[in-house]
Write a protein that holds these residues in place. Structure first.
Motif, PDB file in Angstrom:
ATOM      1  N   TYR A 195     -93.583 -63.847 -31.282  1.00 46.52           N
ATOM      2  CA  TYR A 195     -92.237 -63.317 -31.512  1.00 46.52           C
ATOM      3  C   TYR A 195     -91.968 -62.111 -30.620  1.00 46.52           C
ATOM      4  O   TYR A 195     -90.889 -61.974 -30.031  1.00 46.52           O
ATOM      5  N   ALA A 196     -92.948 -61.221 -30.511  1.00 44.20           N
ATOM      6  CA  ALA A 196     -92.783 -60.054 -29.630  1.00 44.20           C
ATOM      7  C   ALA A 196     -92.593 -60.488 -28.180  1.00 44.20           C
ATOM      8  O   ALA A 196     -91.793 -59.898 -27.443  1.00 44.20           O
ATOM      9  N   THR A 197     -93.316 -61.530 -27.780  1.00 50.37           N
ATOM     10  CA  THR A 197     -93.162 -62.061 -26.420  1.00 50.37           C
ATOM     11  C   THR A 197     -91.763 -62.615 -26.215  1.00 50.37           C
ATOM     12  O   THR A 197     -91.120 -62.371 -25.174  1.00 50.37           O
ATOM     13  N   ASN A 204     -96.622 -55.304 -23.963  1.00 52.63           N
ATOM     14  CA  ASN A 204     -97.890 -55.298 -24.707  1.00 52.63           C
ATOM     15  C   ASN A 204     -97.737 -56.013 -26.053  1.00 52.63           C
ATOM     16  O   ASN A 204     -98.005 -55.463 -27.127  1.00 52.63           O
ATOM     17  N   ALA A 205     -97.319 -57.270 -25.977  1.00 51.98           N
ATOM     18  CA  ALA A 205     -96.994 -58.041 -27.184  1.00 51.98           C
ATOM     19  C   ALA A 205     -98.168 -58.139 -28.147  1.00 51.98           C
ATOM     20  O   ALA A 205     -97.974 -58.211 -29.368  1.00 51.98           O
ATOM     21  N   GLU A 206     -99.410 -58.126 -27.614  1.00 55.87           N
ATOM     22  CA  GLU A 206    -100.569 -58.295 -28.491  1.00 55.87           C
ATOM     23  C   GLU A 206    -100.717 -57.149 -29.496  1.00 55.87           C
ATOM     24  O   GLU A 206    -101.304 -57.322 -30.565  1.00 55.87           O
ATOM     25  N   TYR A 207    -100.152 -55.970 -29.172  1.00 56.25           N
ATOM     26  CA  TYR A 207    -100.273 -54.844 -30.095  1.00 56.25           C
ATOM     27  C   TYR A 207     -99.411 -55.021 -31.344  1.00 56.25           C
ATOM     28  O   TYR A 207     -99.675 -54.400 -32.374  1.00 56.25           O
ATOM     29  N   ILE A 225     -88.562 -57.566 -36.290  1.00 59.57           N
ATOM     30  CA  ILE A 225     -90.013 -57.776 -36.245  1.00 59.57           C
ATOM     31  C   ILE A 225     -90.741 -56.816 -37.185  1.00 59.57           C
ATOM     32  O   ILE A 225     -91.793 -57.161 -37.736  1.00 59.57           O
ATOM     33  N   TYR A 226     -90.157 -55.643 -37.431  1.00 57.35           N
ATOM     34  CA  TYR A 226     -90.826 -54.663 -38.289  1.00 57.35           C
ATOM     35  C   TYR A 226     -90.724 -55.026 -39.774  1.00 57.35           C
ATOM     36  O   TYR A 226     -91.556 -54.590 -40.570  1.00 57.35           O
ATOM     37  N   PHE A 227     -89.725 -55.814 -40.142  1.00 55.90           N
ATOM     38  CA  PHE A 227     -89.592 -56.226 -41.539  1.00 55.90           C
ATOM     39  C   PHE A 227     -90.607 -57.296 -41.915  1.00 55.90           C
ATOM     40  O   PHE A 227     -90.779 -57.587 -43.106  1.00 55.90           O
ATOM     41  N   ILE A 228     -91.281 -57.875 -40.921  1.00 61.29           N
ATOM     42  CA  ILE A 228     -92.363 -58.810 -41.224  1.00 61.29           C
ATOM     43  C   ILE A 228     -93.480 -58.081 -41.962  1.00 61.29           C
ATOM     44  O   ILE A 228     -94.240 -58.682 -42.720  1.00 61.29           O
ATOM     45  N   ALA A 229     -93.554 -56.761 -41.778  1.00 63.41           N
ATOM     46  CA  ALA A 229     -94.542 -55.967 -42.524  1.00 63.41           C
ATOM     47  C   ALA A 229     -94.303 -56.070 -44.028  1.00 63.41           C
ATOM     48  O   ALA A 229     -95.251 -56.091 -44.817  1.00 63.41           O
ATOM     49  N   ALA A 245     -86.101 -67.936 -32.723  1.00 60.59           N
ATOM     50  CA  ALA A 245     -87.246 -67.417 -33.463  1.00 60.59           C
ATOM     51  C   ALA A 245     -86.832 -66.676 -34.728  1.00 60.59           C
ATOM     52  O   ALA A 245     -87.428 -66.855 -35.794  1.00 60.59           O
ATOM     53  N   GLN A 246     -85.796 -65.830 -34.630  1.00 63.25           N
ATOM     54  CA  GLN A 246     -85.415 -65.021 -35.797  1.00 63.25           C
ATOM     55  C   GLN A 246     -84.942 -65.906 -36.944  1.00 63.25           C
ATOM     56  O   GLN A 246     -85.355 -65.727 -38.099  1.00 63.25           O
ATOM     57  N   ASN A 247     -84.094 -66.883 -36.667  1.00 68.31           N
ATOM     58  CA  ASN A 247     -83.581 -67.759 -37.720  1.00 68.31           C
ATOM     59  C   ASN A 247     -84.682 -68.617 -38.336  1.00 68.31           C
ATOM     60  O   ASN A 247     -84.580 -69.038 -39.492  1.00 68.31           O
ATOM     61  N   ALA A 248     -85.734 -68.884 -37.574  1.00 67.84           N
ATOM     62  CA  ALA A 248     -86.813 -69.733 -38.086  1.00 67.84           C
ATOM     63  C   ALA A 248     -87.515 -69.100 -39.278  1.00 67.84           C
ATOM     64  O   ALA A 248     -88.062 -69.819 -40.136  1.00 67.84           O
TER      65      ALA A 248
END
Length: 404
Positions: free
Chosen positions: A255-257, A263-266, A319-323, A378-381
């Motif tokens: 998703y970050a990619t 640095n998507a891996e971070y 992406i931060y709300f995935i936390a 990606a977001q809607n998925a």
């Protein structure tokens, strides 16, 4: 369901540490996929749906080998099954090397499936083992400790691969994975030897022996595992939970990619941090302040909030709300296992095999997520997570109470 090993609480420390290392190994093996998905996507020029088949191959092994794993445990015991699983892991990881050399998606899928076999046998061993190692009322607390080890390993896997390879994921060639996988193979073979030699007592649940059914009156007159509705509803809950947890843990780098973040891996750390916070709360509060079913309900509400916000807010923040999704997922596994496995008696191993089979949700639901990503973005998925968390909330409210 209680411990029948004859150990008292003061002797649990060493087994818990050893099992914790094995839970770390499970998380590390699964975390490898979060690195491979964007790598295969770019290196082989395939769609998201095709690259997510790596996850599907890993988790499909649970469907095929969940029940056979329980038979193996019944034949050779928990400890030897754990050792066997690490040998399967090593074989699967070895096959990643020729898969990279030949740039073959099919070989990658075969390698992922074999490592998934190892994961199946290990999970079939360690989950019921840690559940029945002590009092059922505190099983979620022990599972929370295991969860910290497991979820910290997910982001460590892509970080380890990135550090050994020494390149950003977008610059990596497939053959660059050879060295880190050789190191991983050696470590997992060593873990197999440790498992075989470790001082792990064989444990049994109350009523698991045919001659001690009075220890579990509810199961005494049952003739089939299908006569336990709280278990069957729990199997479905676990199926859905593993699927959405895999999405929250396994899609962050991808998703970050897709968002073009450097640095998507971070970003792989976002979900595990949320989960570890939840696990720490489980260790501190269960069962002293909240029960296992209360923890499940609280977590379902948190996960629903996180999944709705991930879909609703602007994508640069989503992406931060995935936390929050991950925080909600944290105590679902520790709560679902003891709630579903309570009062199974002599059907404990059979119930455990059904629960392990349910882990195939990690194959099906992320694949559906990938299909939605290719079609709607990606977001809607991430919308696929919402109905899953609604059902898990139902199980925490009333499903776990249903008895025949």
């Amino acid at each position: 369901m209680t411990n029948k090993s004859g150990n008292d609480g003061k002797n649990y420390l060493i087994p818990i540490i050893i099992i914790g290392v094995m839970f770390f190994a499970i998380g590390f093996a699964l975390g490898i996929n979060s690195y491979l998905i964007p790598l295969l996507n770019s290196s082989l020029g395939i769609s998201s749906t095709e690259s997510y088949l790596v996850l599907a191959a890993t988790f499909s092994a649970f469907l095929l080998f969940g029940y056979p794993a329980s038979l193996v445990i019944g034949k050779i015991g928990y400890k030897k099954t754990m050792a066997l699983s690490f040998l399967m892991f090593a074989l699967g990881f070895y096959l990643f090397i020729p898969s990279a050399k030949n740039e073959s998606l099919v070989l990658f899928l075969i390698a992922s499936f074999i490592s998934g076999m190892g994961n199946t046998f290990l999970q079939a061993s360690v989950n019921p083992y840690i559940t029945i190692l002590g009092p059922i009322e505190s099983a979620a607390k022990r599972m929370s400790i295991m969860g910290i080890a497991n979820k910290l390993a997910w982001p460590i896997a892509p970080l380890f691969l990135a550090l050994v390879i020494g390149k950003n994921v977008e610059d990596v060639q497939l053959v660059d994975i050879n060295l880190p996988f050789m190191i991983i193979i050696g470590v997992f073979l060593l873990l197999g030897v440790i498992a075989l030699l470790a001082p792990l007592p064989e444990v049994k649940a109350a009523g698991e022996d045919e001659d001690s059914v009075d220890d579990c009156p509810y199961a005494a007159n049952k003739t089939s595992i299908w006569q336990f509705p709280h278990l069957l509803l729990g199997v479905l809950a676990l199926f859905l939970y593993v699927g959405v947890e895999t999405i929250s843990l396994g899609t962050l780098v991808d998703y970050a990619t897709s968002l073009g973040l450097a640095n998507a891996e971070y970003y792989a750390w976002i979900a595990p941090i949320g989960m570890v916070i939840g696990y720490i709360c489980g260790v501190l509060f269960i069962p002293k302040f909240i029960t296992q079913d209360q923890a499940l309900r609280i977590c379902a509400y948190l996960a629903l909030f996180g999944s709705v916000m991930t879909v609703a807010v602007p994508e640069q923040y989503s992406i931060y709300f995935i936390a929050f999704m991950a925080l909600g997922c944290s105590l679902m596994w520790p709560a679902l296992w003891p709630l579903a496995m309570t009062d199974l008696g002599k059907f404990t191993k059979a119930g455990s095999s059904l629960m392990v089979i349910a882990i195939v949700g990690g194959a099906i639901i992320p694949t559906a997520f990938a299909l939605l990503k290719d079609s709607f973005g990606a977001q809607n998925a991430y919308m696929i997570c919402i109905p899953c968390f609604v059902y898990i909330l139902y199980y925490g409210v009333s499903g776990h109470k249903i008895r025949s």
